[in-house]
Write a protein that holds these residues in place. Structure first.
Motif, PDB file in Angstrom:
ATOM      1  N   ARG A  80     -26.230 -58.981  52.187  1.00 14.30           N
ATOM      2  CA  ARG A  80     -25.070 -59.192  51.334  1.00 14.30           C
ATOM      3  C   ARG A  80     -24.042 -60.090  52.015  1.00 14.30           C
ATOM      4  NH1 ARG A  80     -21.755 -54.615  48.072  1.00 14.30           N
ATOM      5  NH2 ARG A  80     -23.821 -53.702  48.011  1.00 14.30           N
ATOM      6  N   VAL A  81     -23.853 -59.862  53.307  1.00 17.03           N
ATOM      7  CA  VAL A  81     -22.831 -60.612  54.036  1.00 17.03           C
ATOM      8  C   VAL A  81     -23.268 -62.053  54.310  1.00 17.03           C
ATOM      9  CG1 VAL A  81     -21.799 -60.773  56.358  1.00 17.03           C
ATOM     10  CG2 VAL A  81     -21.628 -58.647  55.060  1.00 17.03           C
ATOM     11  N   PHE A  82     -24.572 -62.262  54.496  1.00 17.25           N
ATOM     12  CA  PHE A  82     -25.021 -63.588  54.927  1.00 17.25           C
ATOM     13  C   PHE A  82     -25.646 -64.456  53.842  1.00 17.25           C
ATOM     14  CE2 PHE A  82     -24.591 -61.810  59.185  1.00 17.25           C
ATOM     15  CZ  PHE A  82     -24.058 -62.892  59.862  1.00 17.25           C
ATOM     16  N   CYS A  83     -26.273 -63.875  52.850  1.00 20.99           N
ATOM     17  CA  CYS A  83     -27.200 -64.671  52.037  1.00 20.99           C
ATOM     18  C   CYS A  83     -26.702 -65.022  50.641  1.00 20.99           C
ATOM     19  CB  CYS A  83     -28.542 -63.953  51.937  1.00 20.99           C
ATOM     20  SG  CYS A  83     -29.369 -63.834  53.534  1.00 20.99           S
ATOM     21  N   ASP A  84     -26.632 -66.304  50.374  1.00 23.31           N
ATOM     22  CA  ASP A  84     -26.452 -66.815  49.021  1.00 23.31           C
ATOM     23  C   ASP A  84     -27.830 -67.011  48.392  1.00 23.31           C
ATOM     24  OD1 ASP A  84     -23.585 -67.213  48.793  1.00 23.31           O
ATOM     25  OD2 ASP A  84     -23.812 -68.751  50.326  1.00 23.31           O
ATOM     26  N   PRO A  85     -27.882 -67.048  47.056  1.00 25.59           N
ATOM     27  CA  PRO A  85     -29.169 -67.361  46.411  1.00 25.59           C
ATOM     28  C   PRO A  85     -29.747 -68.672  46.942  1.00 25.59           C
ATOM     29  CG  PRO A  85     -27.602 -66.602  44.773  1.00 25.59           C
ATOM     30  CD  PRO A  85     -26.835 -66.746  46.063  1.00 25.59           C
ATOM     31  N   ALA A 117     -33.723 -59.137  46.035  1.00 24.35           N
ATOM     32  CA  ALA A 117     -32.566 -58.731  45.231  1.00 24.35           C
ATOM     33  C   ALA A 117     -31.384 -59.676  45.443  1.00 24.35           C
ATOM     34  CB  ALA A 117     -32.160 -57.294  45.562  1.00 24.35           C
ATOM     35  N   TYR A 118     -31.305 -60.279  46.612  1.00 27.14           N
ATOM     36  CA  TYR A 118     -30.233 -61.249  46.868  1.00 27.14           C
ATOM     37  C   TYR A 118     -30.699 -62.682  46.639  1.00 27.14           C
ATOM     38  CZ  TYR A 118     -27.207 -57.521  48.433  1.00 27.14           C
ATOM     39  OH  TYR A 118     -26.418 -56.394  48.461  1.00 27.14           O
ATOM     40  N   ARG A 125     -31.211 -73.835  54.160  1.00 30.53           N
ATOM     41  CA  ARG A 125     -30.451 -73.063  55.148  1.00 30.53           C
ATOM     42  C   ARG A 125     -31.203 -71.774  55.474  1.00 30.53           C
ATOM     43  NH1 ARG A 125     -24.542 -73.502  55.177  1.00 30.53           N
ATOM     44  NH2 ARG A 125     -24.432 -71.236  55.249  1.00 30.53           N
ATOM     45  N   LYS A 171     -30.893 -68.186  57.120  1.00 30.91           N
ATOM     46  CA  LYS A 171     -29.813 -67.283  57.515  1.00 30.91           C
ATOM     47  C   LYS A 171     -30.187 -66.394  58.690  1.00 30.91           C
ATOM     48  CE  LYS A 171     -26.513 -68.903  55.168  1.00 30.91           C
ATOM     49  NZ  LYS A 171     -25.736 -68.289  54.123  1.00 30.91           N
ATOM     50  N   ASP A 216     -30.199 -71.937  67.189  1.00 30.63           N
ATOM     51  CA  ASP A 216     -28.981 -71.341  66.642  1.00 30.63           C
ATOM     52  C   ASP A 216     -29.300 -70.464  65.424  1.00 30.63           C
ATOM     53  OD1 ASP A 216     -26.316 -70.808  66.718  1.00 30.63           O
ATOM     54  OD2 ASP A 216     -25.726 -72.556  65.534  1.00 30.63           O
ATOM     55  N   LEU A 243     -29.829 -66.629  63.934  1.00 32.19           N
ATOM     56  CA  LEU A 243     -29.558 -65.204  64.096  1.00 32.19           C
ATOM     57  C   LEU A 243     -30.844 -64.389  63.969  1.00 32.19           C
ATOM     58  CD1 LEU A 243     -27.287 -62.962  64.178  1.00 32.19           C
ATOM     59  CD2 LEU A 243     -27.223 -63.148  61.687  1.00 32.19           C
ATOM     60  N   GLY A 246     -26.468 -63.061  69.522  1.00 29.81           N
ATOM     61  CA  GLY A 246     -27.400 -63.688  68.589  1.00 29.81           C
ATOM     62  C   GLY A 246     -28.302 -62.713  67.858  1.00 29.81           C
ATOM     63  N   TYR A 301     -19.966 -66.976  63.413  1.00 26.44           N
ATOM     64  CA  TYR A 301     -20.773 -66.968  62.193  1.00 26.44           C
ATOM     65  C   TYR A 301     -19.996 -67.430  60.972  1.00 26.44           C
ATOM     66  CZ  TYR A 301     -24.161 -64.693  65.094  1.00 26.44           C
ATOM     67  OH  TYR A 301     -25.062 -64.436  66.090  1.00 26.44           O
ATOM     68  N   ALA A 308     -22.360 -65.642  53.361  1.00 27.18           N
ATOM     69  CA  ALA A 308     -22.537 -65.899  51.936  1.00 27.18           C
ATOM     70  C   ALA A 308     -21.188 -66.215  51.304  1.00 27.18           C
ATOM     71  CB  ALA A 308     -23.156 -64.680  51.258  1.00 27.18           C
ATOM     72  N   ARG A 333     -19.917 -64.900  48.805  1.00 25.43           N
ATOM     73  CA  ARG A 333     -19.237 -63.664  48.422  1.00 25.43           C
ATOM     74  C   ARG A 333     -18.436 -63.068  49.569  1.00 25.43           C
ATOM     75  NH1 ARG A 333     -24.563 -62.047  49.179  1.00 25.43           N
ATOM     76  NH2 ARG A 333     -25.132 -62.528  47.032  1.00 25.43           N
ATOM     77  N   THR A 334     -18.806 -63.410  50.806  1.00 25.87           N
ATOM     78  CA  THR A 334     -18.193 -62.798  51.986  1.00 25.87           C
ATOM     79  C   THR A 334     -16.894 -63.486  52.379  1.00 25.87           C
ATOM     80  OG1 THR A 334     -20.432 -62.298  52.715  1.00 25.87           O
ATOM     81  CG2 THR A 334     -18.714 -62.104  54.376  1.00 25.87           C
TER      82      THR A 334
END
Lengths: 436, 436
Positions: free
Chosen positions: A124-129, A149-150, A182, A184, A216, A218, A245, B16, B21, B23-24
């Motif tokens: 949720r924090v890192f991934c856009d569609p 789901a994301y 990209r 993630k 680079d 994660l 990392g 980071y 994302a 949303r974040t």
């Protein structure tokens, strides 16, 4: 209590089908689900489930702990708590992780509703569609479900008996980036892999970290089984050698019990802050009672002694499975030899399809998870995951014998008629608890 | 245990920051957070928190229930469970909802990690970025946080002492649709509104439902406080009169205890299926131990008798707050008169800013939540939420007296110098437990 319940299902039509979010469109229960409801019958030996066998837990100790928790600390234990999780438990989690060489501060721990929720919150924090997540091939079905789901794109990287292949990882990173996408993070289960049953070798750990650092990238290190190795000391975590990392995920579901739903993430400080905000949005706070119950269990009980008992129990079941496979399986069937955890990954002889075969296996009273569940791209049809965690050694032996008989029948049919029904194409295998 | 902990926070820079994302990006802890850590000191009367006062719970009953649960049913209670939730608890939830006129089938209930997670899962299933959610003005901060996390646009609709204004709702629907935007649902708290402290009148319930039906708009009915009314019988739920157009959310956090994190959603069949898949992706399953603990409490205890005790306790506190407000507040200050729940919504005299005033209030040893937290658009600066749920009546009286003194000082300053420091602009108030 159920008398006179109304039948609220007047219609099976979905009035809302045009209104769901794009991410929801692919959420359909797979045909495997229906089979598993059959597979849960007692006459079927299920080698499908990932449920730990918690029969050995000291119920008197846990029972007293939760009673005292209510009577002595009920006003705290039953109240809202911190979105980040209980400070004492976070301190204890740091002690647990020290067994794998991790030197972490309680402030960098976020408690989650099982480590499944940790995967959800990190994504949720890192991934856009459209963002790419690199995963092993195969990978954990529950994590693949989250990435789907994301609306992430999953790129699988080859594994062998020593875990992910570093050269394949490096090449995948280059190829994906050359395509302008990209990435993630790299999601990996280094120890007693679910479903592959292999571990990342010590030599490769440094190489994998070096590749990710140089690129680079994660690392999301998912480690629910790390303390359940059958030989020697726990392996050193990737997080132990890279605190900036690597995001590390842990869980009490396999070392204690899953019903409390307590896992955790350890993340670099700024990421941890985002994870706490995401947790507060998702649940306000993880279950306080669960956290304090586990904290009390860790304090009152020789929990590592209990883990050692679990190891011996799972080792015996692993031995039973490997012995039965060696004795019963036809030639050209291969499988991994796990030295910890719950799973064996089996590859069928050429031309057989594990998903197509599943209904016949269930009819023969044995169940497994077809390999396609562990790929995002339809691969894995020749493979299956076999779990030895839950059935007794005798049932495992019997289940493998039944499975070998089904495979032999398939082979005979194939020799007679040529390749049979191919897999029904790829559908989404939702990560229900039975697949965990 | 904390000896020799490493300092892992070598840097406060966020490596980071470019990788999160979309949303974040907006997830930042508000300045209010820092103030609340001061406000939690014992010398401060906090009228800010939404924590229920669970001091009256029968700890012996609950303690025995959880002990017996482990000793007699530990293998089930501590294991993974159904993604939808325990069937017995879902049956009992239907009994609870019957008190509000709801005729539901256990199959249409999904258990969630508090009703906060229900808001999260419903939004996950329905909302793409840019979709509109219609909310009351003001609305629950935790729900606004979810809608923001899913990148929804929130459109607020006016309320008065009888709840949301039907004509304003109808107009908002028309305006948003005329602008070519998709509205996914109308989020409403019909009973003892958080933060507004008002309830939707019986007469308006039919009109709101009729408007939503005519406009083919789904209603998300959030009802954590419905059984905590001070007068007469529980009001009839919107869901009681529309099983296909309403998703109903309930919770045990206020009628029993929040620390178990058990809430639920009731949804039309197809939506319920999606919610279960979303739940499995998010957590595999909600906490089994929590669910069975609550199920046992409901079976063993006169839980409605306990709810009646809660009501009387909260009524006494409500009375204390309203009496103190009447006695102490300067003219041109207005407030709502709740007949249930936890909250009073107070509007300051013209020219005063609740957020700008908060540091001075905390210095004067009283805390509240500024009204801007309950709007997505920066409105609400003249308002605040006052909670009477947690402090004793004596502390409430003292807190209101301190607050009135602060307001009077502000008024004097304003008369001397003209309008003072305006609010520092709108920032995001993350829905931590203290704001629930």
């Amino acid at each position: 209590m159920s008398a006179d319940l109304p039948d609220v299902r007047q219609t099976r039509l979905d009035n809302y089908v045009d209104r769901y979010a794009a991410r929801t469109k692919g959420m359909t229960a797979s045909e495997i689900r229906a089979l598993f409801s059959v597979a849960s019958r007692p006459e079927v030996v299920s080698l499908a489930g990932g449920m730990p066998n918690i029969g050995g837990l000291p119920l008197d100790v846990v029972g007293s702990a939760v009673r005292d928790l209510v009577v002595d600390h009920g006003a705290t234990a039953m109240q809202y708590g911190s979105g980040q999780g209980d400070p004492t438990l976070r301190d204890q989690i740091c002690d647990v992780m020290r067994l794998e060489g991790i030197d972490a501060h309680p402030d960098d721990v976020v408690v989650t509703v099982g480590s499944q929720q940790a995967v959800d919150l990190v994504t949720r924090v890192f991934c856009d569609p459209g963002d790419v997540v690199i995963c092993e091939a195969p990978s954990y079905v529950g994590a693949l479900g989250v990435f789907r789901a994301y609306q992430c794109e999953v790129v699988h990287v080859a594994m062998d008996d020593d875990g992910v292949v570093p050269e394949a990882l490096e090449q995948a990173i280059a190829t994906v980036r050359a395509a302008g996408k990209r990435i993630k993070f790299f999601y990996t289960i280094p120890n007693f892999h679910n479903p592959a049953g292999v571990s990342l070798s010590s030599e490769r750990r440094g190489r994998v970290l070096e590749i990710c650092q140089r690129n680079d990238l994660l690392v999301l290190e998912d480690n629910p089984y790390g303390l359940l190795g059958f030989d020697g000391e726990p392996r050193r975590a990737l997080r132990a050698d890279d605190r900036e990392g690597v995001i590390y995920l842990g869980s009490f579901s396999k070392t204690f019990a899953p019903g409390f739903r307590v896992g955790w993430a350890v993340a670099p400080h700024a990421v941890r802050e985002k994870l706490v905000l995401a947790q507060e949005s998702a649940t306000l706070c993880p279950p306080v009672f669960s956290q304090l119950a586990i904290s009390s269990y860790l304090t009152r009980h020789d929990w590592m002694g209990q883990v050692k008992q679990f190891r011996e129990m799972y080792r015996e079941r692993r031995d039973a499975m490997l012995a039965a496979l060696t004795e019963k399986m036809p030639a050209a069937t291969t499988w991994t030899k796990p030295d910890g955890g719950f799973y064996v990954w089996l590859t069928l002889p050429d031309g057989l399809d594990a998903k197509a075969m599943l209904p016949r296996a269930v009819t023969a009273r044995v169940a497994y998870v077809p390999g396609t569940a562990f790929f995002s791209d339809g691969f894995g049809s020749q493979c299956m995951r076999l779990s030895y965690c839950h059935p007794t050694p005798e049932r495992i032996t019997e289940g493998v014998a039944r499975l070998a008989a089904v495979i032999n029948e398939e082979l005979e049919l194939r020799q007679t008629f040529g390749p049979l029904t191919p897999g029904a194409g790829h559908d989404y295998d939702a990560p229900g608890p039975e697949l965990s």
